[in-house]
Design a protein around this motif. Structure first.
Motif, PDB file in Angstrom:
ATOM      1  N   PHE A   1      35.294  28.603  42.866  1.00 56.33           N
ATOM      2  CA  PHE A   1      35.589  29.596  41.823  1.00 56.33           C
ATOM      3  C   PHE A   1      34.540  30.702  41.754  1.00 56.33           C
ATOM      4  O   PHE A   1      34.735  31.719  41.087  1.00 56.33           O
ATOM      5  N   PHE A   2      33.413  30.497  42.441  1.00 55.35           N
ATOM      6  CA  PHE A   2      32.341  31.494  42.401  1.00 55.35           C
ATOM      7  C   PHE A   2      32.757  32.808  43.059  1.00 55.35           C
ATOM      8  O   PHE A   2      32.359  33.884  42.628  1.00 55.35           O
ATOM      9  N   TYR A   3      33.582  32.755  44.088  1.00 57.10           N
ATOM     10  CA  TYR A   3      33.903  33.959  44.854  1.00 57.10           C
ATOM     11  C   TYR A   3      35.019  34.763  44.184  1.00 57.10           C
ATOM     12  O   TYR A   3      36.018  34.189  43.732  1.00 57.10           O
ATOM     13  N   PRO A   4      34.853  36.098  44.137  1.00 53.66           N
ATOM     14  CA  PRO A   4      35.895  36.947  43.524  1.00 53.66           C
ATOM     15  C   PRO A   4      37.141  37.023  44.400  1.00 53.66           C
ATOM     16  O   PRO A   4      37.096  36.786  45.613  1.00 53.66           O
TER      17      PRO A   4
ATOM     18  N   LEU B   1      29.963  39.757  38.152  1.00 51.97           N
ATOM     19  CA  LEU B   1      31.218  39.214  38.678  1.00 51.97           C
ATOM     20  C   LEU B   1      32.130  38.886  37.502  1.00 51.97           C
ATOM     21  O   LEU B   1      32.099  37.768  36.964  1.00 51.97           O
ATOM     22  N   PRO B   2      32.923  39.855  37.062  1.00 47.85           N
ATOM     23  CA  PRO B   2      33.714  39.689  35.824  1.00 47.85           C
ATOM     24  C   PRO B   2      34.625  38.473  35.816  1.00 47.85           C
ATOM     25  O   PRO B   2      34.889  37.908  34.749  1.00 47.85           O
TER      26      PRO B   2
ATOM     27  N   LEU C   1      23.510  41.936  43.717  1.00 51.33           N
ATOM     28  CA  LEU C   1      24.820  41.774  43.082  1.00 51.33           C
ATOM     29  C   LEU C   1      25.448  43.126  42.729  1.00 51.33           C
ATOM     30  O   LEU C   1      26.668  43.283  42.760  1.00 51.33           O
ATOM     31  N   MET C   2      24.600  44.089  42.404  1.00 51.37           N
ATOM     32  CA  MET C   2      25.102  45.408  42.034  1.00 51.37           C
ATOM     33  C   MET C   2      25.781  46.103  43.210  1.00 51.37           C
ATOM     34  O   MET C   2      26.756  46.833  43.052  1.00 51.37           O
ATOM     35  N   PHE C   3      25.267  45.855  44.427  1.00 52.47           N
ATOM     36  CA  PHE C   3      25.762  46.587  45.589  1.00 52.47           C
ATOM     37  C   PHE C   3      26.286  45.653  46.688  1.00 52.47           C
ATOM     38  O   PHE C   3      26.329  46.044  47.848  1.00 52.47           O
ATOM     39  N   TYR C   4      26.702  44.438  46.319  1.00 51.05           N
ATOM     40  CA  TYR C   4      27.102  43.477  47.350  1.00 51.05           C
ATOM     41  C   TYR C   4      28.332  43.936  48.127  1.00 51.05           C
ATOM     42  O   TYR C   4      28.561  43.500  49.255  1.00 51.05           O
ATOM     43  N   LYS C   5      29.123  44.832  47.560  1.00 51.19           N
ATOM     44  CA  LYS C   5      30.318  45.324  48.243  1.00 51.19           C
ATOM     45  C   LYS C   5      30.009  46.440  49.235  1.00 51.19           C
ATOM     46  O   LYS C   5      30.872  46.797  50.042  1.00 51.19           O
ATOM     47  N   ASP C   6      28.805  46.983  49.169  1.00 52.89           N
ATOM     48  CA  ASP C   6      28.525  48.219  49.891  1.00 52.89           C
ATOM     49  C   ASP C   6      27.755  48.051  51.191  1.00 52.89           C
ATOM     50  O   ASP C   6      28.000  48.772  52.155  1.00 52.89           O
ATOM     51  N   LYS C   7      26.800  47.104  51.235  1.00 54.76           N
ATOM     52  CA  LYS C   7      25.935  47.012  52.407  1.00 54.76           C
ATOM     53  C   LYS C   7      25.565  45.560  52.685  1.00 54.76           C
ATOM     54  O   LYS C   7      25.592  44.723  51.775  1.00 54.76           O
TER      55      LYS C   7
END
Length: 386
Positions: A210-213, A110-111, A310-316
């Motif tokens: 602040f944790f959430y992008p 999470l940059p 974390l690597m794929f949290y946006k996908d599934k």
């Protein structure tokens, strides 16, 4: 004439013997030097090994002293308590709640967190309980019309023996920025579960905003698909944060939700089943077949799961990712390709290996009771037979 030839032959033989002797002496000298060098290397290695061994022992003693000092400091610092102010729930000292490195892995995935000096949970109730066998994690958010959290906690703590309660910690993670809801959760827990709070067997944390992008905020819209997608992404992140907090506390981590009830003697059944497994080569145990409920992990393996999520949290959704990680770890590329297109015997081998490390306990020990979903405007009627 014949005498001259004999003398010449003898001289030639003598030269050859002399040359061969010189060659042998040279090789022996070279070999001797190599042996001496080898011996010197062995002696040097032995000295380095002894030096390293002494340094390791010194580091071990320093570590023991540091741990002893930490335990002493913990005893001196006393218990962490609840502090409710006029504005709701006050957070505790950020430098005393968790280890500095606990959440550092989040910065890699999470940059936006790389700008944050230190990542921490807002700890509301904690006695810093660690060294137990089981940590039970519950993530909770505000639902539109109903809360099942009190029913869930009552079910969990009332069906533990005192010794089981002592060897476990239940962690409620408030994954909602609504201050009113956070305060209501704390009020309910401190009133209804005083004994568990006092003993340190029940903790409450809240996830900082602040944790959430930013992508989660940007995706909030009136379109159902985008809203559902952001809800799923947030759920993955909520579970990862809770797992990171719970990981150093216990040997095993059990993932639960805030709208379930537990079967009678569930904790005893879990403990007995875990101890009955002879192989240590398992990744998780299913104590419920529904979604992500009732999944038991070894805390030492949580890092692999968290990084994959974390690597794929946006996908599934997270329960789909849980299946994917085993396909990645247990199926070689050829088997995965074949299983996708031909569904032949290679898939069976992959599935069989998965069964060896994905253990299912029957019957399920947890029942889903929530009808009002945490995803707004939807209802769920998922049930399993006890």
């Amino acid at each position: 004439m014949r005498a001259k030839q004999v003398n010449l032959l003898m001289a030639l033989i003598a030269v050859m013997l002399f040359s061969f002797s010189c060659f042998c002496i040279s090789r022996m000298t070279q070999t001797s030097n190599q042996l001496i060098n080898c011996r010197n290397h062995i002696l040097e290695f032995k000295e380095n090994f002894l030096r390293l061994q002494n340094k390791t022992e010194s580091n071990r003693q320093e570590l023991i002293e540091a741990l002893s000092k930490m335990k002493y400091d913990n005893r001196q610092s006393g218990d962490v308590s609840v502090n409710l102010g006029e504005k709701g729930v006050n957070t505790l000292d950020k430098n005393k709640t968790v280890s500095n490195n606990t959440f550092e892995v989040l910065k890699f995935f999470l940059p936006h967190l790389r700008k944050v000096d230190r990542i921490y949970p807002d700890v509301i109730i904690s006695k810093k309980k660690e060294g137990v066998s089981f940590a039970l994690g519950i993530s909770t958010v505000k639902r539109r019309n109903h809360s099942y959290l009190k029913q869930t906690l009552t079910s969990l703590v009332s069906r533990m023996t005192l010794s089981e309660e002592k060897d476990s910690v239940v962690i409620v993670s408030i994954a909602d920025s609504n201050e009113e809801y956070s305060k209501s959760v704390v009020d309910m827990i401190t009133k209804k579960f005083k004994r568990q709070v006092k003993s340190g067997s029940l903790e409450v944390i809240s996830i900082p905003a602040f944790f959430y992008p930013d992508v989660l905020h940007a995706m909030q819209s009136t379109e159902d698909l985008q809203t559902l997608e952001s809800w799923r992404m947030k759920q993955v992140l909520d579970f990862c944060f809770l797992m990171l907090y719970a990981q150093p506390k216990a040997m095993y981590y059990l993932q639960l939700e805030d709208d379930i009830i537990a079967k009678k003697m569930y904790f005893t059944k879990i403990t007995d089943f875990v101890h009955s497994i002879t192989s240590n080569n398992w990744f998780y145990i299913e104590f419920s077949v529904l979604g992500f409920i009732g999944k038991l992990f070894k805390s030492e393996n949580l890092t692999d799961f968290i990084q994959f999520f974390l690597m794929f949290y946006k996908d599934k959704p997270i329960d789909w990712l849980l299946g994917d990680i085993f396909k990645v770890k247990m199926c070689n590329p050829g088997e995965t390709f074949v299983s996708m297109f031909l569904f032949c015997k290679y898939q069976e081998k992959c599935v069989e290996r998965n069964k060896q490390i994905r253990i299912r306990y029957k019957p399920s020990l947890f029942q889903h009771v929530g009808i009002q979903s945490s995803y707004r405007g939807t209802e769920q009627y998922l049930k399993v037979r006890f």
